[in-house]
Scaffold this motif. Structure first.
Motif, PDB file in Angstrom:
ATOM      1  N   THR A 176      32.158 -10.404  27.555  1.00  0.00           N
ATOM      2  CA  THR A 176      31.254  -9.564  28.330  1.00  0.00           C
ATOM      3  C   THR A 176      31.812  -8.151  28.438  1.00  0.00           C
ATOM      4  OG1 THR A 176      30.515 -11.466  29.606  1.00  0.00           O
ATOM      5  CG2 THR A 176      30.128  -9.310  30.570  1.00  0.00           C
ATOM      6  N   SER A 177      30.958  -7.162  28.241  1.00  0.00           N
ATOM      7  CA  SER A 177      31.396  -5.767  28.298  1.00  0.00           C
ATOM      8  C   SER A 177      31.603  -5.318  29.741  1.00  0.00           C
ATOM      9  CB  SER A 177      30.366  -4.855  27.644  1.00  0.00           C
ATOM     10  OG  SER A 177      30.289  -5.096  26.260  1.00  0.00           O
ATOM     11  N   VAL A 178      32.677  -4.575  29.965  1.00  0.00           N
ATOM     12  CA  VAL A 178      32.935  -3.934  31.254  1.00  0.00           C
ATOM     13  C   VAL A 178      33.204  -2.461  30.996  1.00  0.00           C
ATOM     14  CG1 VAL A 178      34.364  -3.862  33.331  1.00  0.00           C
ATOM     15  CG2 VAL A 178      33.932  -6.047  32.204  1.00  0.00           C
ATOM     16  N   LEU A 179      32.425  -1.606  31.662  1.00  0.00           N
ATOM     17  CA  LEU A 179      32.650  -0.161  31.597  1.00  0.00           C
ATOM     18  C   LEU A 179      33.247   0.303  32.911  1.00  0.00           C
ATOM     19  CD1 LEU A 179      30.950  -0.126  28.994  1.00  0.00           C
ATOM     20  CD2 LEU A 179      29.752   1.868  29.895  1.00  0.00           C
ATOM     21  N   PHE A 180      34.362   1.009  32.821  1.00  0.00           N
ATOM     22  CA  PHE A 180      35.010   1.575  33.992  1.00  0.00           C
ATOM     23  C   PHE A 180      34.641   3.058  34.082  1.00  0.00           C
ATOM     24  CE2 PHE A 180      37.524  -2.105  32.898  1.00  0.00           C
ATOM     25  CZ  PHE A 180      37.850  -2.653  34.128  1.00  0.00           C
ATOM     26  N   GLY A 195      26.676  17.835  36.522  1.00  0.00           N
ATOM     27  CA  GLY A 195      26.227  17.210  37.756  1.00  0.00           C
ATOM     28  C   GLY A 195      26.061  15.705  37.626  1.00  0.00           C
ATOM     29  N   ILE A 196      25.575  15.091  38.701  1.00  0.00           N
ATOM     30  CA  ILE A 196      25.422  13.641  38.744  1.00  0.00           C
ATOM     31  C   ILE A 196      24.502  13.150  37.627  1.00  0.00           C
ATOM     32  CG2 ILE A 196      24.520  11.722  40.125  1.00  0.00           C
ATOM     33  CD1 ILE A 196      25.390  13.349  42.631  1.00  0.00           C
ATOM     34  N   ASP A 197      23.369  13.809  37.448  1.00  0.00           N
ATOM     35  CA  ASP A 197      22.434  13.368  36.410  1.00  0.00           C
ATOM     36  C   ASP A 197      23.044  13.462  35.018  1.00  0.00           C
ATOM     37  OD1 ASP A 197      20.404  12.631  38.115  1.00  0.00           O
ATOM     38  OD2 ASP A 197      19.318  14.539  37.957  1.00  0.00           O
ATOM     39  N   ASP A 198      23.878  14.481  34.786  1.00  0.00           N
ATOM     40  CA  ASP A 198      24.544  14.604  33.485  1.00  0.00           C
ATOM     41  C   ASP A 198      25.425  13.389  33.212  1.00  0.00           C
ATOM     42  OD1 ASP A 198      23.481  17.182  33.082  1.00  0.00           O
ATOM     43  OD2 ASP A 198      25.141  18.103  34.173  1.00  0.00           O
ATOM     44  N   ALA A 238      24.447   6.189  30.500  1.00  0.00           N
ATOM     45  CA  ALA A 238      23.266   5.434  30.062  1.00  0.00           C
ATOM     46  C   ALA A 238      23.206   5.395  28.539  1.00  0.00           C
ATOM     47  CB  ALA A 238      22.002   6.054  30.640  1.00  0.00           C
ATOM     48  N   GLY A 239      23.547   6.505  27.901  1.00  0.00           N
ATOM     49  CA  GLY A 239      23.566   6.543  26.447  1.00  0.00           C
ATOM     50  C   GLY A 239      24.596   5.596  25.859  1.00  0.00           C
ATOM     51  N   LEU A 240      25.761   5.531  26.491  1.00  0.00           N
ATOM     52  CA  LEU A 240      26.796   4.601  26.035  1.00  0.00           C
ATOM     53  C   LEU A 240      26.350   3.158  26.219  1.00  0.00           C
ATOM     54  CD1 LEU A 240      29.924   6.395  27.557  1.00  0.00           C
ATOM     55  CD2 LEU A 240      29.193   6.406  25.164  1.00  0.00           C
ATOM     56  N   ILE A 241      25.689   2.883  27.337  1.00  0.00           N
ATOM     57  CA  ILE A 241      25.204   1.526  27.615  1.00  0.00           C
ATOM     58  C   ILE A 241      24.137   1.120  26.601  1.00  0.00           C
ATOM     59  CG2 ILE A 241      23.834   0.173  29.260  1.00  0.00           C
ATOM     60  CD1 ILE A 241      25.374   1.685  31.498  1.00  0.00           C
ATOM     61  N   ASP A 242      23.261   2.051  26.250  1.00  0.00           N
ATOM     62  CA  ASP A 242      22.193   1.752  25.295  1.00  0.00           C
ATOM     63  C   ASP A 242      22.739   1.341  23.931  1.00  0.00           C
ATOM     64  OD1 ASP A 242      20.297   2.285  27.206  1.00  0.00           O
ATOM     65  OD2 ASP A 242      19.836   4.321  26.489  1.00  0.00           O
ATOM     66  N   ALA A 243      23.955   1.765  23.627  1.00  0.00           N
ATOM     67  CA  ALA A 243      24.558   1.434  22.337  1.00  0.00           C
ATOM     68  C   ALA A 243      25.237   0.064  22.341  1.00  0.00           C
ATOM     69  CB  ALA A 243      25.574   2.509  21.955  1.00  0.00           C
ATOM     70  N   LEU A 265      23.025   0.545  38.037  1.00  0.00           N
ATOM     71  CA  LEU A 265      22.628  -0.807  38.418  1.00  0.00           C
ATOM     72  C   LEU A 265      21.201  -0.805  38.955  1.00  0.00           C
ATOM     73  CD1 LEU A 265      23.577  -3.811  38.834  1.00  0.00           C
ATOM     74  CD2 LEU A 265      24.156  -3.133  41.181  1.00  0.00           C
ATOM     75  N   GLY A 266      20.866   0.189  39.773  1.00  0.00           N
ATOM     76  CA  GLY A 266      19.525   0.303  40.317  1.00  0.00           C
ATOM     77  C   GLY A 266      18.473   0.550  39.244  1.00  0.00           C
ATOM     78  N   GLN A 267      18.914   1.073  38.102  1.00  0.00           N
ATOM     79  CA  GLN A 267      18.024   1.302  36.960  1.00  0.00           C
ATOM     80  C   GLN A 267      17.981   0.107  36.014  1.00  0.00           C
ATOM     81  OE1 GLN A 267      19.613   4.876  35.167  1.00  0.00           O
ATOM     82  NE2 GLN A 267      19.031   6.190  36.882  1.00  0.00           N
ATOM     83  N   ASP A 268      18.618  -1.000  36.428  1.00  0.00           N
ATOM     84  CA  ASP A 268      18.669  -2.238  35.631  1.00  0.00           C
ATOM     85  C   ASP A 268      19.389  -2.057  34.310  1.00  0.00           C
ATOM     86  OD1 ASP A 268      17.254  -3.849  37.530  1.00  0.00           O
ATOM     87  OD2 ASP A 268      15.366  -2.968  36.845  1.00  0.00           O
ATOM     88  N   ARG A 269      20.389  -1.186  34.300  1.00  0.00           N
ATOM     89  CA  ARG A 269      21.163  -0.959  33.081  1.00  0.00           C
ATOM     90  C   ARG A 269      22.469  -1.755  33.069  1.00  0.00           C
ATOM     91  NH1 ARG A 269      19.596   3.305  29.882  1.00  0.00           N
ATOM     92  NH2 ARG A 269      18.011   4.702  30.704  1.00  0.00           N
ATOM     93  N   ALA A 270      22.720  -2.557  34.084  1.00  0.00           N
ATOM     94  CA  ALA A 270      23.978  -3.292  34.182  1.00  0.00           C
ATOM     95  C   ALA A 270      23.733  -4.708  34.679  1.00  0.00           C
ATOM     96  CB  ALA A 270      24.941  -2.574  35.119  1.00  0.00           C
ATOM     97  N   LYS A 271      24.609  -5.626  34.273  1.00  0.00           N
ATOM     98  CA  LYS A 271      24.554  -7.000  34.763  1.00  0.00           C
ATOM     99  C   LYS A 271      24.984  -7.074  36.218  1.00  0.00           C
ATOM    100  CE  LYS A 271      25.512  -9.601  30.524  1.00  0.00           C
ATOM    101  NZ  LYS A 271      26.477 -10.519  29.872  1.00  0.00           N
ATOM    102  N   ALA A 272      25.945  -6.250  36.566  1.00  0.00           N
ATOM    103  CA  ALA A 272      26.521  -6.232  37.907  1.00  0.00           C
ATOM    104  C   ALA A 272      27.309  -4.951  38.051  1.00  0.00           C
ATOM    105  CB  ALA A 272      27.436  -7.438  38.125  1.00  0.00           C
TER     106      ALA A 272
END
Length: 263
Positions: free
Chosen positions: A3-7, A58-61, A67-72, A93-100
Motif C-alpha cells: 500500500t502506498s504511503v505519502l508523507f 500557497g495552500i492550493d499550489d 494531487a498530481g502525484l496521487i493521480d500517477a 482526504l476530503g476530496q476522496d484522493r486518499a484511503k486514509a
C-alpha cells in the motif's frame, strides 16, 4: 507492491526529515515516498540557497502538486502529514484522493477559531511583515526552539535546526489566518464528507505552534460526518515530535492505528 504511503512535510522542514519514517514503514511492507513541496530543493542545502524558488506557493499550489502525484499512483494512498502537511492531507482526504489520512499537529483549517498566544508568537517571524506573504521566511535557531523544539533539550533543538530546517513560504500562513473571513478559503476542508476514508488527528500537549486546543477544535469540525475520525494526544510532546528523538513512538502509533483500520 505494498500500500502506498505519502508523507507530507509542513513549513520549515525539508522532505528528507521523513527518512526515518520511510525506513520504518518500508520495513512494515508499505510503498513509501516523501515528495518535496513546490520550489523545494532536493536537499536542505539546496533549499537554503534558493529561497526565492520556495516563495509565494500557497495552500492550493501544494494541494494541486500532491494531487498530481496521487493521480500517477495505481490506487489512492495513505497520507501522513505534519503541521501544514496535516492540513494538506485533510484536504486531499476530503476530496476522496486518499484511503486514509493521519494529520499530526495539523495547521488549523477553516472553521477553527482558537488562536492561542503561543501560536501567534510562533508565527510572528512571518506575520511581522505583510510583504512576507510573497516571500520565503527562515527561522532563527531561537525561533525554532520556541516553535518546534520546546519539549526537547537545547542541544537536540540545535541539532534538529541545523539538520532539517529550510525557508518556508509565508503565503500558507496568511491564507490560514484569513480563512474564517474568506468564503472560498484554500484552508477549507470538506469535513462533512460521509464517504471518505478514516482520519486520525494527533495532538501534542506542549506544542506552541499548533496547541492541543486547535487540534481538538479541528476534531469538532468533523462532527457532521459519520466517517471514522479519531484523536490521539501526546501530552509531553512538542511540534518537533516527528523529527526529534521520540519520533519512533509517533510512527509506531500511526502503524498501530493503520492496522486497526485494516490498512
Amino acid at each position: 507492491m505494498g500500500t502506498s504511503v505519502l508523507f507530507i512535510h509542513g513549513l520549515w522542514l525539508h522532505a528528507t526529515s521523513w527518512e526515518p519514517w520511510l525506513a520504518r514503514f518500508r520495513d512494515e511492507g508499505y510503498d513509501v515516498q516523501a515528495p518535496d513541496w513546490p520550489g523545494d530543493g532536493e536537499t536542505v542545502e539546496e533549499s537554503r540557497r534558493d529561497p526565492d524558488a520556495i516563495a509565494d506557493h500557497g495552500i492550493d499550489d501544494v494541494v494541486t502538486h500532491f494531487a498530481g502525484l496521487i493521480d500517477a499512483l495505481p490506487e489512492p494512498p495513505i497520507l501522513i502529514g505534519h503541521s501544514f502537511g496535516g492540513m494538506i492531507a485533510q484536504k486531499l482526504l476530503g476530496q476522496d484522493r486518499a484511503k486514509a489520512a493521519i494529520a499530526i499537529d495539523a495547521a488549523q483549517i477553516k472553521g477553527v477559531l482558537p488562536v492561542p498566544l503561543s501560536a501567534l508568537r510562533a508565527t510572528l517571524p512571518v506575520f511581522k511583515n505583510p510583504a512576507n506573504k510573497h516571500r520565503a521566511v527562515s527561522l532563527t535557531a531561537e525561533q525554532f526552539k520556541f516553535a518546534f523544539a520546546n519539549a526537547v533539550s537545547d542541544e537536540e533543538s540545535a541539532e534538529l535546526y541545523n539538520r532539517w530546517t529550510i525557508p518556508a513560504p509565508g503565503r500558507p500562513l496568511f491564507e490560514a489566518a484569513a480563512a474564517n473571513f474568506s468564503p472560498h478559503s484554500p484552508a477549507e476542508v470538506n469535513t462533512g464528507n460521509q464517504g471518505r476514508g478514516p482520519l486520525l488527528l494527533i495532538a501534542s500537549g506542549k506544542d506552541h505552534t499548533v496547541p492541543e486546543s486547535v487540534t481538538r477544535a479541528t476534531l469538532k469540525q468533523y462532527r457532521h460526518s459519520e466517517a471514522v475520525t479519531e484523536l490521539q494526544t501526546f501530552p509531553d510532546r512538542g511540534h518537533s515530535l516527528v523529527i526529534d528523538s521520540g519520533w519512533g513512538e509517533i510512527a509506531d502509533t500511526c502503524l498501530t492505528w493503520l492496522r486497526g483500520q485494516s490498512l
